[in-house]
Design a protein around this motif. Structure first.
Motif, PDB file in Angstrom:
ATOM      1  N   ARG A 225       0.816  -1.205   0.000  1.00 14.59           N
ATOM      2  CA  ARG A 225       0.000   0.000   0.000  1.00 14.59           C
ATOM      3  C   ARG A 225       0.856   1.265   0.000  1.00 14.59           C
ATOM      4  NH1 ARG A 225      -2.635  -1.175   4.065  1.00 14.59           N
ATOM      5  NH2 ARG A 225      -1.666   0.133   5.664  1.00 14.59           N
ATOM      6  N   GLU A 226       1.974   1.225   0.707  1.00 17.49           N
ATOM      7  CA  GLU A 226       2.872   2.380   0.719  1.00 17.49           C
ATOM      8  C   GLU A 226       3.507   2.600  -0.649  1.00 17.49           C
ATOM      9  OE1 GLU A 226       6.743   3.987   3.274  1.00 17.49           O
ATOM     10  OE2 GLU A 226       6.002   1.945   3.508  1.00 17.49           O
ATOM     11  N   TYR A 230       3.255   6.025  -2.964  1.00 16.32           N
ATOM     12  CA  TYR A 230       4.374   6.779  -3.505  1.00 16.32           C
ATOM     13  C   TYR A 230       4.321   6.827  -5.033  1.00 16.32           C
ATOM     14  CZ  TYR A 230       6.859   7.356   0.915  1.00 16.32           C
ATOM     15  OH  TYR A 230       7.220   7.749   2.176  1.00 16.32           O
ATOM     16  N   LYS A 231       3.930   5.743  -5.655  1.00 13.15           N
ATOM     17  CA  LYS A 231       3.822   5.733  -7.111  1.00 13.15           C
ATOM     18  C   LYS A 231       2.768   6.722  -7.578  1.00 13.15           C
ATOM     19  CE  LYS A 231       3.123   2.620 -11.027  1.00 13.15           C
ATOM     20  NZ  LYS A 231       2.856   1.217 -11.453  1.00 13.15           N
ATOM     21  N   ARG A 236       1.411  12.062  -9.972  1.00 10.42           N
ATOM     22  CA  ARG A 236       0.776  13.374  -9.866  1.00 10.42           C
ATOM     23  C   ARG A 236       1.787  14.492 -10.011  1.00 10.42           C
ATOM     24  NH1 ARG A 236      -3.558  12.805  -4.844  1.00 10.42           N
ATOM     25  NH2 ARG A 236      -4.870  11.186  -5.801  1.00 10.42           N
ATOM     26  N   HIS A 237       2.982  14.320  -9.417  1.00 10.90           N
ATOM     27  CA  HIS A 237       4.005  15.353  -9.543  1.00 10.90           C
ATOM     28  C   HIS A 237       4.486  15.471 -10.986  1.00 10.90           C
ATOM     29  CE1 HIS A 237       7.119  18.057  -8.172  1.00 10.90           C
ATOM     30  NE2 HIS A 237       8.054  17.310  -8.745  1.00 10.90           N
TER      31      HIS A 237
END
Length: 508
Positions: A225-226, A230-231, A236-237
């Motif tokens: 899930r982490e 992060y992906k 989004r960035h």
């Protein structure tokens, strides 16, 4: 007896993206003195004699109870408060005093309350603190990362005599900042020998300390899930950056060449005086233009020279950049366009604020793209007589040019021949430039797709490739001609006459 202990008690830093509250440390201490070794030896003898039936069970139990104080193991969490074993007896007694360890633990909670408020009555003129304290530096610094500190202390005294200051030792110190960096001193043993801890006082005792990280690892579903989180954050960035840049590549209008130059005045050497600085400006020829707010001139910082080999070199490393556009007004014109020229002047400034002209020079912007390192030689006007040199040495100043473009060809010159007869000059030093040239035109993109014949010089050979080759040939010819003249001047006169006579005879 403690030769097997580890002596490397330095701190170690770890980086973790997990919360520091999940940190758990197992601490194991064991007494390692002569009495402890003797008790272990006696216990082995007791066990041997018990097997033979020589000693009763009560003797063994009493021996085991006496050895219970020699070893202890405890698991401690982050900022977990643990008190000494004599805390219960301390509460029951009416006139009992808190131990040193309990006093230190109590002061941890009120540490922030002891801070004195900042006095706001200081006048505004006292903006500088000449002797700042350590707390003032930590709280007033611009880059101030909050750090949490945890101390693990141990009471090494025997049962019934706990709370003695000389028996309390600092076992471990842990610091954690907001960036996820955890510093522990001493480091985890990780299979190494235990650390050695000595108590103070008349009766020194030696303990062996072992530190182990027993924090619970992240579960597979939480780790997955982490990683998904992060992906998603990275995607989004990336989308945000793409929205700022855009998908369309900026192209100049048709028939316009865009020239971008990112340059650097690297160094200067071979000049007479120290404390050099360079004043420069860019001249745009006909059909060249730039944006109104772009500056085409500049002045470097004053730089002292450094002796390297036989030369005194001043390293400026002064960056500059400009952007220019070329557009031919008459498409039927067949002549090659002129490229921008960078004129510069080197000056020196001494302790008495006297400046001197050290030399003039110019640089034609290269017609080919890419990186170019160019060294330009300079000269300065020379006035006859000793008065001019004395004035230059004592009060500064020297003959100067009213128009910098006279170094090459003045822009106001309209004749066919430019004569400099009688103009005395003196060769001075050289200035090195680093240029990164970028050419941008729609013709470069259309060169691989258009099949029709190009009508203008701008479209021929993808822009200015033809002009660049012509310039390269002319520059090579001029260099070869100069080398030939220098070689002829270095030869003796009689040899030159003999060579000329032989040539005349062979021609006859």
């Amino acid at each position: 007896m403690a030769d097997g202990c580890s002596t490397d008690t330095g701190e170690a830093a770890y980086r973790s993206r997990d919360a520091v509250k999940n940190l758990t440390i197992k601490i194991h201490i064991q007494r390692f003195t002569s009495t402890a070794a003797l008790s272990q030896h006696l216990q082995q003898q007791v066990l041997t004699q018990q097997e033979r039936g020589g000693i009763e069970l009560d003797t063994l139990n009493s021996q085991a109870q006496s050895d219970g104080d020699d070893e202890e193991e405890l698991v401690v969490g982050w900022q977990e408060k643990l008190f000494s074993q004599d805390s219960q007896s301390m509460v029951r007694q009416v006139k009992s005093n808190p131990t040193f360890l309990a006093h230190r633990m109590a002061n941890v909670r009120h540490r922030r309350q002891d801070r004195q408020p900042v006095d706001s009555t200081f006048p505004k003129s006292r903006l500088i603190t000449w002797e700042p304290s350590e707390d003032f530096v930590k709280t007033s610094h611009v880059v101030n990362t909050p750090v949490q500190t945890m101390h693990i202390m141990g009471d090494m005294g025997p049962l019934g005599k706990l709370g003695q200051k000389e028996k309390e030792c600092l076992l471990c110190t842990i610091r954690a900042d907001g960036n996820g960096v955890i510093t522990i001193k001493p480091d985890f043993n990780k299979g190494k020998e235990p650390y050695r801890v000595e108590t103070e006082g008349e009766k020194r005792e030696v303990w062996r300390l072992t530190l182990e990280n027993v924090s619970e690892g992240i579960r597979p579903e939480e780790k997955e899930r982490e990683q998904r989180m992060y992906k998603d954050l990275y995607v989004r960035h990336k989308d945000y950056l793409n929205s700022l840049v855009g998908q369309d590549f900026e192209m100049p209008p048709p028939g316009i060449l865009r020239l971008l130059v990112n340059g650097e005045i690297d160094s200067a050497k071979g000049f007479e005086y120290d404390n050099l600085y360079v004043h420069f400006f860019l001249e745009l020829p006909h059909n060249w233009s730039t944006l109104p707010f772009h500056s085409l001139s500049g002045v470097t910082q004053t730089c002292r020279t450094k002796t390297i080999g036989k030369d005194d070199v001043a390293f400026f490393s002064y960056p500059f950049s400009f952007e220019a556009f070329f557009r031919r007004e008459d498409e039927t014109e067949e002549s090659l366009p002129q490229w921008p020229v960078l004129y510069f002047k080197v000056l020196s400034l001494d302790f008495w604020q006297r400046y001197r002209n050290e030399g003039y020079g110019y640089l034609v912007i290269p017609s080919t793209r890419g990186k170019h390192t160019i060294t330009c030689h300079t000269w300065r006007p020379l006035q006859t007589g000793t008065v001019s040199e004395l004035r230059r040495f004592f009060i500064g100043g020297s003959p100067e040019l009213e128009d910098y473009s006279y170094v090459r060809v003045p822009g106001t010159f309209k004749g066919e021949r430019l004569s400099r007869f009688g103009f005395r000059t003196q060769t001075t030093g050289s200035v090195t430039f680093n240029l990164h040239c970028i050419q941008h035109a729609r013709a470069f993109v259309d060169a691989s797709t258009l099949k029709k014949r190009r009508q203008s010089v701008l479209d021929q050979l993808g822009g200015f490739s033809q002009q660049g080759s012509v310039y390269n040939v002319l520059e090579a010819f001029q260099r070869a001609r100069r080398r030939m003249q220098e070689a002829r001047e270095s030869l003796p006169r009689d040899l030159i006459n003999t060579t000329a006579q032989q040539n005349s005879e062979s021609n006859a």
